[in-house]
Design an enzyme around this catalytic site. Structure first.
Site, mmCIF file in Angstrom:
data_model
loop_
_atom_site.group_PDB
_atom_site.id
_atom_site.type_symbol
_atom_site.label_atom_id
_atom_site.label_comp_id
_atom_site.label_asym_id
_atom_site.label_seq_id
_atom_site.Cartn_x
_atom_site.Cartn_y
_atom_site.Cartn_z
ATOM 1 N N LEU A 125 19.394 22.155 -17.973
ATOM 2 C CA LEU A 125 20.398 21.707 -17.003
ATOM 3 C C LEU A 125 21.761 22.271 -17.390
ATOM 4 C CD1 LEU A 125 20.830 19.883 -14.499
ATOM 5 C CD2 LEU A 125 21.544 18.089 -16.088
ATOM 6 N N HIS A 229 26.038 17.336 -28.049
ATOM 7 C CA HIS A 229 27.159 18.251 -27.836
ATOM 8 C C HIS A 229 28.075 17.665 -26.763
ATOM 9 C CE1 HIS A 229 29.343 21.855 -26.578
ATOM 10 N NE2 HIS A 229 28.852 22.505 -27.615
#
Length: 335
Positions: A125, A229
């Site tokens: 994604l 992240h």
């Protein structure tokens, strides 16, 4: 209008651009034209039904219908770990005690495992930075579950997602630098590329055979185990809204978390309804809904207004054109 549609060989330039924009650590988007070209061939053959269902890797693109610009990518792998092992570290808690000195200790360790063989995976994604508002990310993310829900028998009853671990602004990876690199003496990018382009034998050959005690690791490495992240935080939120939860596994290179959910418990898979298409000049609906075609072949998805009356979904002509459906076809609708 934004539409999610199958990716194929003609999308190579677009996919390479997205791979470059995604940055380091995005294992499923290597900056390698040959790998990306092979992936697009697999996507074409997956959507056309030419592959064994378990070998399918469906890649979808987010496209602006007017300009043809590609703004993002997502994917669903029907099964992981069948031809290449699917390695992870499991975070394991070991309890040790000594009644004689009245001490009880919990030690966390990292243990190399290959537990998810055959599971389906949602991944890849990624959206361009200027598209990360206005619901484009949610459309792209949820379209993968609409794909699964269209023909659930093609996918495993367990679905996972891996999220990218923490990297520093200069591109460094604390877990790789302090831990993984000790076992894989090569640049991160090389190891990352080999993960997607080889049979992963090098991991089996070089990975630690014994548990790694987390308490003995440097603080920068300990601090990022199971963390996402910063660019992956919105993706994590979307996964959690669908019912995905961490399952105790982390990536062996960057320590990013793995999350999982039962296929039939994924909110979009569970709640979408199969309805028969009707087409009208005007559609009476307060809010747009997620709409997709009713099968994997020729899959497309949009977020537009739809009028639902019983088992009938009334679409505008523009929406029907974007989905490439006609009156009497079956669509799936998630309010």
């Amino acid at each position: 209008m934004l539409v999610v549609r199958p990716a194929g060989p003609a999308d190579l330039d677009h996919l390479l651009e997205l791979a470059i924009l995604s940055g380091p650590g995005f294992t499923s988007l290597p900056e390698d034209p040959d790998q990306l070209s092979e992936r697009l061939d697999v996507s074409r053959d997956s959507f056309s039904g030419k592959l064994d269902p378990k070998a399918c890797w469906y890649t979808v693109m987010l496209e602006e219908t007017v300009t043809g610009e590609i703004d993002g990518i997502g994917s669903v792998k029907a099964a992981v770990g069948l031809n290449r092992p699917f390695f992870s570290f499991r975070v394991v808690t070991n309890t040790q005690s000594s009644p004689s000195v009245d001490v009880k200790l919990d030690h966390q360790t990292l243990v190399l495992v290959n537990e998810c063989t055959g599971w389906s995976e949602v991944g890849s994604l990624f959206l361009k930075a200027d598209r990360r508002k206005g619901g484009a990310g949610r459309l792209l993310s949820q379209s993968r579950y609409m794909l699964i829900g269209a023909q659930p028998e093609l996918f495993n009853e367990n679905v996972l997602a891996e999220l990218r671990g923490v990297f520093t602004p200069d591109g460094g990876c604390p877990f790789w630098d302090h831990v993984a690199h000790k076992f894989f003496p090569m640049p991160f990018d090389e190891a990352d590329l080999m993960t997607g382009s080889t049979d992963k034998q090098f991991i089996l050959d070089l990975a630690p055979r014994h548990p790694i005690y987390i308490e003995l690791l440097p603080e920068p490495a300990r601090a990022v185990i199971g963390k996402v992240h910063p660019q992956g935080v919105p993706a994590m939120a979307l996964l959690e809204s669908e019912g995905f939860r961490p399952n105790g596994l982390v990536d062996i290179f960057d320590a990013g978390p793995t999350v999982a959910c039962g296929r039939d418990n994924i909110r979009t898979v569970r709640d979408a309804r199969a309805l028969t298409v009707a087409i009208a000049d005007q559609v009476e609906a307060e809010l747009p809904s997620l709409i997709s075609t009713g099968s994997v072949s020729g899959f497309r998805a949009v977020r537009q207004k739809v009028g639902v009356d019983g088992d009938v979904a009334t679409l505008s002509a523009e929406t029907a054109d974007a989905l490439r459906v006609k009156a009497g076809d079956i669509v799936r609708v998630k309010a």
